[in-house]
Design a protein around this motif. Sequence first.
Motif, short mmCIF file in Angstrom:
data_model
loop_
_atom_site.label_atom_id
_atom_site.label_comp_id
_atom_site.label_asym_id
_atom_site.label_seq_id
_atom_site.Cartn_x
_atom_site.Cartn_y
_atom_site.Cartn_z
N ARG A 175 10.52 -7.84 83.40
CA ARG A 175 10.65 -8.51 82.10
C ARG A 175 11.20 -7.53 81.08
NH1 ARG A 175 6.72 -6.79 78.45
NH2 ARG A 175 4.74 -6.03 79.29
N VAL A 176 11.60 -8.04 79.92
CA VAL A 176 12.04 -7.17 78.83
C VAL A 176 10.81 -6.51 78.20
CG1 VAL A 176 14.09 -8.56 78.39
CG2 VAL A 176 11.99 -9.00 77.08
N LEU A 177 11.04 -5.41 77.49
CA LEU A 177 9.98 -4.71 76.74
C LEU A 177 8.76 -4.40 77.61
CD1 LEU A 177 10.15 -6.74 73.40
CD2 LEU A 177 11.12 -4.47 73.83
N CYS A 178 9.03 -3.91 78.82
CA CYS A 178 7.92 -3.61 79.74
C CYS A 178 7.09 -2.42 79.27
CB CYS A 178 8.47 -3.32 81.14
SG CYS A 178 8.29 -4.70 82.28
N ARG A 179 7.71 -1.52 78.54
CA ARG A 179 7.02 -0.29 78.15
C ARG A 179 6.42 -0.44 76.75
NH1 ARG A 179 11.85 1.32 80.61
NH2 ARG A 179 11.57 2.40 82.60
N GLY A 180 5.11 -0.60 76.70
CA GLY A 180 4.42 -0.54 75.41
C GLY A 180 4.30 -1.83 74.64
N VAL A 181 4.88 -2.93 75.13
CA VAL A 181 4.81 -4.21 74.42
C VAL A 181 4.11 -5.22 75.33
CG1 VAL A 181 6.11 -6.09 73.36
CG2 VAL A 181 6.90 -3.73 73.12
N PRO A 182 3.04 -5.87 74.86
CA PRO A 182 2.34 -6.85 75.68
C PRO A 182 3.26 -7.97 76.15
CG PRO A 182 1.07 -6.34 73.71
CD PRO A 182 2.41 -5.71 73.53
N GLU A 183 2.99 -8.49 77.33
CA GLU A 183 3.83 -9.53 77.92
C GLU A 183 3.89 -10.77 77.03
OE1 GLU A 183 4.49 -11.90 82.16
OE2 GLU A 183 2.84 -10.46 81.93
N GLU A 184 2.77 -11.11 76.37
CA GLU A 184 2.71 -12.29 75.52
C GLU A 184 3.74 -12.21 74.39
OE1 GLU A 184 -0.86 -14.89 73.38
OE2 GLU A 184 -1.33 -13.13 74.60
N ILE A 185 3.91 -11.01 73.84
CA ILE A 185 4.89 -10.83 72.77
C ILE A 185 6.30 -10.73 73.33
CG2 ILE A 185 5.69 -9.16 71.03
CD1 ILE A 185 2.80 -8.74 70.25
N ALA A 186 6.45 -10.04 74.46
CA ALA A 186 7.76 -9.93 75.09
C ALA A 186 8.31 -11.31 75.46
CB ALA A 186 7.67 -9.05 76.33
N THR A 187 7.44 -12.23 75.86
CA THR A 187 7.86 -13.58 76.21
C THR A 187 8.43 -14.30 74.99
OG1 THR A 187 6.22 -13.73 77.98
CG2 THR A 187 7.08 -15.81 77.11
N VAL A 188 7.79 -14.13 73.83
CA VAL A 188 8.29 -14.73 72.59
C VAL A 188 9.68 -14.19 72.26
CG1 VAL A 188 7.92 -14.92 70.09
CG2 VAL A 188 5.99 -15.14 71.67
N VAL A 189 9.84 -12.88 72.39
CA VAL A 189 11.12 -12.24 72.08
C VAL A 189 12.21 -12.75 73.02
CG1 VAL A 189 12.37 -10.05 72.05
CG2 VAL A 189 10.04 -10.17 71.13
N THR A 339 -9.94 -4.88 76.75
CA THR A 339 -10.04 -6.22 76.19
C THR A 339 -8.92 -6.45 75.18
OG1 THR A 339 -12.46 -6.11 76.35
CG2 THR A 339 -11.56 -7.86 74.98
N THR A 340 -8.36 -7.64 75.20
CA THR A 340 -7.36 -8.01 74.21
C THR A 340 -7.79 -9.30 73.53
OG1 THR A 340 -5.53 -6.93 75.38
CG2 THR A 340 -4.96 -8.67 73.83
N VAL A 341 -7.77 -9.31 72.20
CA VAL A 341 -8.19 -10.45 71.40
C VAL A 341 -7.00 -10.93 70.57
CG1 VAL A 341 -9.75 -11.24 69.58
CG2 VAL A 341 -10.55 -9.57 71.26
N ARG A 342 -6.76 -12.24 70.57
CA ARG A 342 -5.63 -12.80 69.84
C ARG A 342 -6.10 -13.39 68.51
NH1 ARG A 342 -0.44 -16.31 71.66
NH2 ARG A 342 -0.14 -17.53 69.75
N ARG A 343 -5.29 -13.16 67.48
CA ARG A 343 -5.55 -13.72 66.15
C ARG A 343 -4.29 -14.46 65.71
NH1 ARG A 343 -8.90 -11.50 61.82
NH2 ARG A 343 -8.17 -12.08 59.74
N ASP A 344 -4.39 -15.78 65.55
CA ASP A 344 -3.25 -16.59 65.12
C ASP A 344 -3.17 -16.61 63.60
OD1 ASP A 344 -2.02 -17.66 67.58
OD2 ASP A 344 -4.02 -18.50 67.92
N ALA A 364 -2.87 -2.51 68.05
CA ALA A 364 -2.66 -3.89 67.60
C ALA A 364 -1.17 -4.18 67.70
CB ALA A 364 -3.16 -4.08 66.18
N SER A 365 -0.84 -5.33 68.29
CA SER A 365 0.56 -5.72 68.47
C SER A 365 0.77 -7.08 67.84
CB SER A 365 0.90 -5.80 69.97
OG SER A 365 0.43 -4.68 70.68
N GLY A 366 1.78 -7.22 66.99
CA GLY A 366 1.98 -8.49 66.31
C GLY A 366 3.43 -8.89 66.24
N ILE A 367 3.66 -10.19 66.11
CA ILE A 367 5.02 -10.70 65.95
C ILE A 367 4.99 -11.96 65.11
CG2 ILE A 367 4.99 -12.15 68.05
CD1 ILE A 367 7.96 -11.23 68.45
N GLY A 368 6.03 -12.14 64.30
CA GLY A 368 6.12 -13.32 63.45
C GLY A 368 7.34 -13.24 62.57
N PRO A 369 7.65 -14.30 61.85
CA PRO A 369 8.81 -14.28 60.96
C PRO A 369 8.58 -13.37 59.76
CG PRO A 369 7.57 -16.33 60.71
CD PRO A 369 6.96 -15.61 61.85
N GLY A 370 9.61 -12.64 59.38
CA GLY A 370 9.54 -11.79 58.19
C GLY A 370 8.39 -10.80 58.22
#
Length: 408
Positions: A175-189, A339-344, A364-370
């Motif tokens: 997958r893309v961003l294999c190093r240091g970026v969680p798969e959940e975020i890499a999937t969004v990207v 453990t990983t906890v998600r906050r929407d 903590a890893s996050g992604i979103g607009p702006g």
Amino acid sequence: MSHIVIVGAGECGARAAFALREKGFEGEITLIGAEPHLPYERPPLSKDGLAGAEPPKYVADAARYEEARITVLTSVTVEAIDRRRKAVRLADGRSIDYDRLLLATGARPRSLPGVSENAERIRMLRTHADALGIRGALAPGRKLAIVGGGFIGLELAATARKLGAEVVLIEGLPRVLCRGVPEEIATVVAERHRQEGVEIICGARIAELEAGDSGARVHFADGAPLHADLIVVGIGAVPNTELAEAAGILVENGIAVDETLRTSDPAIYAAGDCCSFPLSHYDGRRVRLEAWRNAQDQGTLAAANLMGAAEPVASVPWFWSDQYELTLQIAGLADGAATTVRRDLGDGAFILFHLDGEGRLIAASGIGPGNAVARDIRLAELLIAAGSRPDPEALSSPKTKLKTLLAA
């Protein structure tokens, strides 16, 4: 009067030079760079800087260096360090004595075996000159092949699509961003890129890159070759340690420094992309960071310690990337998370909090607009620095203000 010489005129070296003056250093400062430009910021090269191409985003103009009494030598290569004489030898035959020396030599793109770095149709992206060479192929009707699905490759893909070029991104890992970026975020990207028409090929095995007068080809270990107008290789970076190694300075995944950025030679310090250092927030684990903020932070810290402060590295690693309308931010290092906890946060934005086996927040890893995740990532950074063990349920609930967890 003492003389501090800085080898490497990038973000880190320039920041160190100005910080020396801000902290009251009155001696000589010489900043030496191999490029023809004054120090400039590299992050824009894969983003807006590439789209605009000219000029670089300078850290400061010539007048500011003159006002600060900083001598800047451009287009100058340092060939060797003479530790016994405490001098650096330049390629043009000159020698410059130092009382203290800072190595801020940065990193260079990792190359693919057998690929010529001078091929017109196969390029890498590190310098402003590289950006100028790539910019001509980013236009409607042109096809760009990018080898490498890390930050640089993906940012370049986003910029190329904005400019109308067809883009194929090739990644050897699953997958893309294999190093240091969680798969959940890499999937969004990855999905966002596909929405923009970027073709992403993962798990690819490249046999050869071929450049010709009218284009280039990616030859895979199996399957038909891929034709493109230009191939850009972005598969990571290698620290520039050759000067240090030749001088007998300890190297360990970069120029090895202690918690104060001092090398195995007490008169020589190293900072930025070129050095590895122990990180107290992670039990002294030795890391090397290729990040804009790290270059700034360590430039400032190096300046203080070149003047005798002996302050340890205390900042939490922080990375960011802008792609289309999305901003990705990461604070800390998630390796070893139990453990990983998600906050929407709404509008598609979310943050993943990573805790170790003892419940301590380590990343903590996050992604979103702006700037949707910026404030909470900053608060998470402070929680990490404080060694906090927050309640996972509180982290997951958008109703819980992270500020209250910090206060606790």
